[in-house]
Design an enzyme around this catalytic site. Structure first.
Site, short mmCIF file in Angstrom:
data_model
loop_
_atom_site.label_atom_id
_atom_site.label_comp_id
_atom_site.label_asym_id
_atom_site.label_seq_id
_atom_site.Cartn_x
_atom_site.Cartn_y
_atom_site.Cartn_z
N ASP A 131 0.89 -1.11 0.26
CA ASP A 131 0.00 -0.68 -0.26
C ASP A 131 0.67 1.49 -0.51
O ASP A 131 1.87 1.47 1.01
CB ASP A 131 -0.64 0.11 1.34
CG ASP A 131 -2.33 -0.15 0.98
OD1 ASP A 131 -2.39 1.59 0.87
OD2 ASP A 131 -3.13 -0.74 1.21
N ASP B 289 -3.22 4.52 -2.40
CA ASP B 289 -4.19 4.92 -1.97
C ASP B 289 -5.19 6.76 -1.99
O ASP B 289 -3.48 7.72 -1.89
CB ASP B 289 -4.41 5.24 -0.14
CG ASP B 289 -4.44 5.22 1.10
OD1 ASP B 289 -6.06 4.88 1.34
OD2 ASP B 289 -4.59 6.74 1.76
N GLU C 298 -6.31 3.94 -6.30
CA GLU C 298 -8.05 4.28 -5.23
C GLU C 298 -8.36 5.63 -5.89
O GLU C 298 -7.65 6.45 -5.54
CB GLU C 298 -7.56 4.33 -3.70
CG GLU C 298 -8.77 4.27 -3.29
CD GLU C 298 -8.51 4.27 -1.51
OE1 GLU C 298 -10.14 3.89 -0.43
OE2 GLU C 298 -7.87 4.91 -1.56
N HIS D 284 -10.91 -3.56 3.11
CA HIS D 284 -11.11 -3.03 4.27
C HIS D 284 -11.56 -2.03 4.52
O HIS D 284 -11.98 -2.18 6.29
CB HIS D 284 -9.43 -2.92 4.93
CG HIS D 284 -8.93 -1.97 3.71
ND1 HIS D 284 -8.31 -2.00 2.41
CD2 HIS D 284 -8.72 -0.37 3.79
CE1 HIS D 284 -8.11 -0.37 2.17
NE2 HIS D 284 -8.13 0.29 3.32
N ASP D 285 -12.23 -1.16 3.96
CA ASP D 285 -13.30 -0.15 3.96
C ASP D 285 -14.19 -0.45 4.41
O ASP D 285 -15.34 0.32 4.52
CB ASP D 285 -13.35 1.33 3.35
CG ASP D 285 -11.24 1.71 3.53
OD1 ASP D 285 -11.11 1.40 4.87
OD2 ASP D 285 -10.38 2.41 2.53
#
Length: 573
Positions: free
Chosen positions: A108, A216, A275, A347-348
């Protein structure tokens, strides 16, 4: 057992188009040292689970040192490992063991912001003339106001975590910008020194053997300068200002520079995904076009926000017609330019089987149904840990059960609006991010085989039934179905390259589409409801062979509740 996909020399068909990615949230995956917190040694211990599933790429959520204000996405050192996760030496071992099994490893990359404990920010905050002062966004209080008081913030922006987006720093008398937590100050990408420092860090990891990055909030790195107020909303002192920082004026320039200086030298072995909340199909074509020199693919949010009302915790009823329309627009829009990523879980996000499926009587069938609808589209699928066994949301009862800053901030925000704690908890139980972060359920033992200690988040009470060990010995399990879906993707080129065509766009229960190439045709029929449904002619291919079915027996003229079937025919001539 299928071997993971290997590199292809043909640049026109990059290897990652046929790959399947598995996301690990390290804190919740497996705890090898018995402290209740997942770690890299735990990941090493379970690499064979990924190989057995047929996975090609392991994506690790942030493993860097962190104060853990935002679940690891607040980084205090880009070039080390969080001690609770392990050491750089253990990471190197993980990398070797993954590569030995044919798995690529993606990290990430959190490049929009750091932790306020990162040395860069510590220096930046030390004085108004500090060497790294303009590595972050600083501004004085609003004229006529005293710093630290409501209304003194330089702009009226609301952060993504529902608090003012500016934090007052008494030491220098100015505010710094944070689009997320106040402990996550935004880096100033307008400063070339910031960009070069980030590129050097990326090269450092790539030289170590990392195979790419998930980036991210990458489309928020370019802010519209100068930073300014946005039109106010009646009764709201702070307002979401996404028009000022989503897909900003220099974002493609920055991403192209990053690709040119940090990624291109490592060639076709890499995979990159950005993302990109708020991105449109047209913007995604720019980010992912093969001749653009930016990213391989992006995560769109449109399909996971169509059921959001006033905010991410205001869940609207599931509308299959709307979901099909959104995802079909992306399938069509990136059919010739760019590439799709395919996901429902991460994860979100809350667990899809609880969010849109049936996590009770039809948990297994509905998990398979959504997996089938997703994995047989065109794009690179992403599997989030536990999704492959049909893990569900956790029955959080009270606010003290929670760990996620977004949910905790929402509870304060909701209380200010007059919401009861009961109503707030009901919303968080449905949509909160902690649902995705409860420990991975490996077996029916203590702490579901995640740890020998009390886990940092509680284990779901259904772990005695929903776990990897039980799924492995059940030929009708969700896990077995994921293996089949991944095997089909590796074996049938039509799944990677074929055209997607939606059938029955207005049907409220059936998701029906075809995948076609000159050499092959598939018909995917998924009943996303708890009722038996009569199949229209578009959902039937008489005489076609059945490739996959979630309901045993003869393929009839009706689809059983939450049934999925895949039919195949080879064109003649």
């Amino acid at each position: 057992m299928d071997a993971p996909v290997q590199d292809q020399p043909d640049a026109a068909s990059p290897w990652w188009r046929r790959a399947v990615v598995y996301q690990v949230y390290p804190a919740s995956f497996a705890d090898a040292d018995g402290d209740g917190f997942g770690d890299l040694r735990g990941v090493i211990d379970h690499l064979d689970h990924l190989v057995d599933l047929g996975i090609d790429v392991l994506w690790l959520s942030p493993i860097y040192p962190t104060p853990w204000d935002d679940g690891g996405y607040d980084i205090s050192d880009y070039q080390d490992v969080e001690p609770r996760f392990g050491t750089l030496e253990i990471f190197d071992e993980l990398l070797r063991e993954a590569h030995r099994r044919g798995l690529k490893v993606v990290l990430d990359l959190v490049a929009n912001h750091t932790s306020d404990e990162h040395p860069w920010f510590v220096d930046s905050a030390s004085a108004v003339d500090a060497p790294r002062r303009d590595w972050y966004h600083w501004a004085p209080p609003r004229p006529g106001h005293v710093g630290g008081e409501p209304g003194a913030e330089p702009t009226n922006w609301l952060s993504e975590f529902l608090e003012p987006a500016w934090q007052f720093h008494p030491g220098t008398g100015e505010y710094y910008l944070h689009l997320y937590s106040r402990k996550q100050p935004d880096l100033n990408w307008e400063n070339p020194e910031v960009r070069q420092a980030l590129y050097a860090m990326m090269r450092w990891w790539l030289d170590r053997g990392v195979d790419g990055f998930r980036m991210d909030v990458i489309n928020k790195i370019s802010k519209r300068m100068p930073l300014r107020d946005v039109p106010p909303v009646a009764g709201e002192p702070y307002v979401r200002a996404r028009s000022e920082y989503v897909n900003g004026p220099r974002v493609h320039e920055f991403v192209q520079e990053m690709h040119r200086e940090a990624l291109a030298p490592y060639g076709a072995r890499l995979i990159t995904v950005g993302e990109t909340s708020g991105v449109t199909v047209e913007e995604a074509q720019l980010f992912t076009g093969a001749d653009r020199g930016e990213l391989d693919m992006v995560f769109t949010f449109e399909h996971i926000r169509f059921d959001n009302g006033r905010n991410a915790f205001d869940k609207l009823p599931f509308d299959l017609v709307q979901l099909k329309a959104v995802m079909t627009r992306w399938q069509d829009g990136l059919a010739d330019v760019g590439w799709n990523s395919l996901y429902f879980n991460n994860h979100d996000q809350p667990r899809v089987v609880s969010r849109w499926g049936d996590d009770g009587e039809y948990r297994v069938r509905s998990a398979k149904a959504f997996a089938t609808a997703l994995h047989l589209q065109r794009g690179t699928p992403y599997v989030y840990q536990g999704e492959e066994i049909g893990m569900t949301n956790y029955p959080f009862a009270v606010l003290t059960d929670l760990r996620d800053i977004q949910s905790l901030n929402y509870s304060v925000y909701a209380a200010a609006l007059g919401e009861t704690e009961e109503a707030t908890m009901a919303a968080i139980r449905e949509m909160g991010r902690d649902n995705a972060r409860t420990p991975m359920q490996w077996d029916d033992g203590p702490s579901a085989g995640f740890s020998t200690a009390v886990p940092w988040l509680p284990v779901n009470p259904n772990a005695a039934q929903v776990n990897v060990a039980a799924a492995r010995v059940d030929p009708d399990s969700v896990l077995a179905h994921y293996r089949e879906l991944i095997r089909l993707r590796h074996e049938l080129p039509v799944i990677t390259d074929g055209r997607y065509r939606l059938q029955l766009p207005d049907h409220p229960q059936l998701w029906v589409f075809t995948r076609t190439s000159p050499e092959d045709e598939l018909l995917v029929v998924v009943n996303l409801s708890g009722q038996e449904v009569e199949l229209p002619p578009e959902a039937r291919w008489p005489g076609a062979s059945t490739v996959l079915s979630t309901v045993p027996g003869e393929q009839g003229s009706t689809a059983q509740p939450w049934e999925a079937r895949v039919l195949r025919r080879v064109p003649v001539g």
